[in-house]
Design an enzyme around this catalytic site. Sequence first.
Site, PDB file in Angstrom:
ATOM      1  CD1 TRP A  64     -36.538 -11.736 -33.990  1.00 46.07           C
ATOM      2  CD2 TRP A  64     -38.234 -12.094 -32.581  1.00 46.07           C
ATOM      3  NE1 TRP A  64     -36.069 -11.544 -32.712  1.00 46.07           N
ATOM      4  CE2 TRP A  64     -37.087 -11.749 -31.834  1.00 46.07           C
ATOM      5  CE3 TRP A  64     -39.425 -12.355 -31.907  1.00 46.07           C
ATOM      6  CZ2 TRP A  64     -37.097 -11.675 -30.447  1.00 46.07           C
ATOM      7  CZ3 TRP A  64     -39.446 -12.270 -30.522  1.00 46.07           C
ATOM      8  CH2 TRP A  64     -38.296 -11.928 -29.805  1.00 46.07           C
ATOM      9  CG  HIS A 119     -46.878 -19.427 -43.124  1.00 44.68           C
ATOM     10  ND1 HIS A 119     -46.455 -19.054 -41.871  1.00 44.68           N
ATOM     11  CD2 HIS A 119     -46.474 -18.436 -43.963  1.00 44.68           C
ATOM     12  CE1 HIS A 119     -45.822 -17.894 -41.948  1.00 44.68           C
ATOM     13  NE2 HIS A 119     -45.823 -17.498 -43.199  1.00 44.68           N
TER      14      HIS A 119
END
Length: 312
Positions: A64, A119
Amino acid sequence: MEDIIKTLPQHTCSFLKHRFTLYKYKDAWNHQEFLEGRILSEQKFKAHPNDVFLASYPKSGTTWLKALAFAIITREKFDDSTSPLLTTMPHDCIPLLEKDLEKIQENQRNSLYTPISTHFHYKSLPESARTSNCKIVYIYRNMKDVIVSYYHFLRQIVKLSVEEAPFEEAFDEFCQGISSCGPYWEHIKGYWKASLEKPEIFLFLKYEDMKKDPVPSVKKLADFIGHPFTPKEEEAGVIEDIVKLCSFEKLSSLEVNKSGMHRPEEAHSIENRLYFRKGKDGDWKNYFTDEMTQKIDKLIDEKLGATGLVLK
């Protein structure tokens, strides 16, 4: 590279029937491809002051956030009827530091400073990224929903049913800090601590707040990454159009995200649909026992209480 990996502590995930292996490198767990990307980026990545990082723990709203950032920075070229997001999966629109180093370097050479997704733990970022005052957007999410989403994502990748992959085992491993890019609490804590020293280069976004009222968060994101909306755009509803374009309902309904493959050229390509499971908060209540809830709440208080971030 192989010589380094062979020397590292490793863990094969029991809930995945030992089909997924993690390696511990400098206090963080990664699967092999991310680990190779980390070592390579340590050696070769050079940050530019104009770089913007979109950082997240896996399954915290990464897809998103990447869609929103891409729509924001490309809105002068495309509107909600012509956006590449209609035909291209969000993860293919913004490069990932762990996997797309050559593309990032090419963008830098051409002065195309698109956001860079990662990440990595904060301390795992290449040194130049931590010292060049690059802006960092960090999205975080209720830890319980992260666990559930992480569990389903991995079990589907290795093609196991819910019956074949015990959720209890996934929960226990996560609570031990053994997860891809884990420990989860060290991931959040690293970015939070860094933000105390340089608050001007950090923007923290909470997934649940964005779901509840996305417009203010999208406006804040655009301001922070250097693409603010003009008063005219706000009056014309451009922010609302971007919110609709990047909504879970819209993205998950697109053919590319229902049937396409992410990185189809690679041996371990992933079906795009796996990045779009439910897109809502509170699903953890369908999986957690009272004992699990108490255990995770205690863990959050112990590990992350000092941050002031609401993760329950």
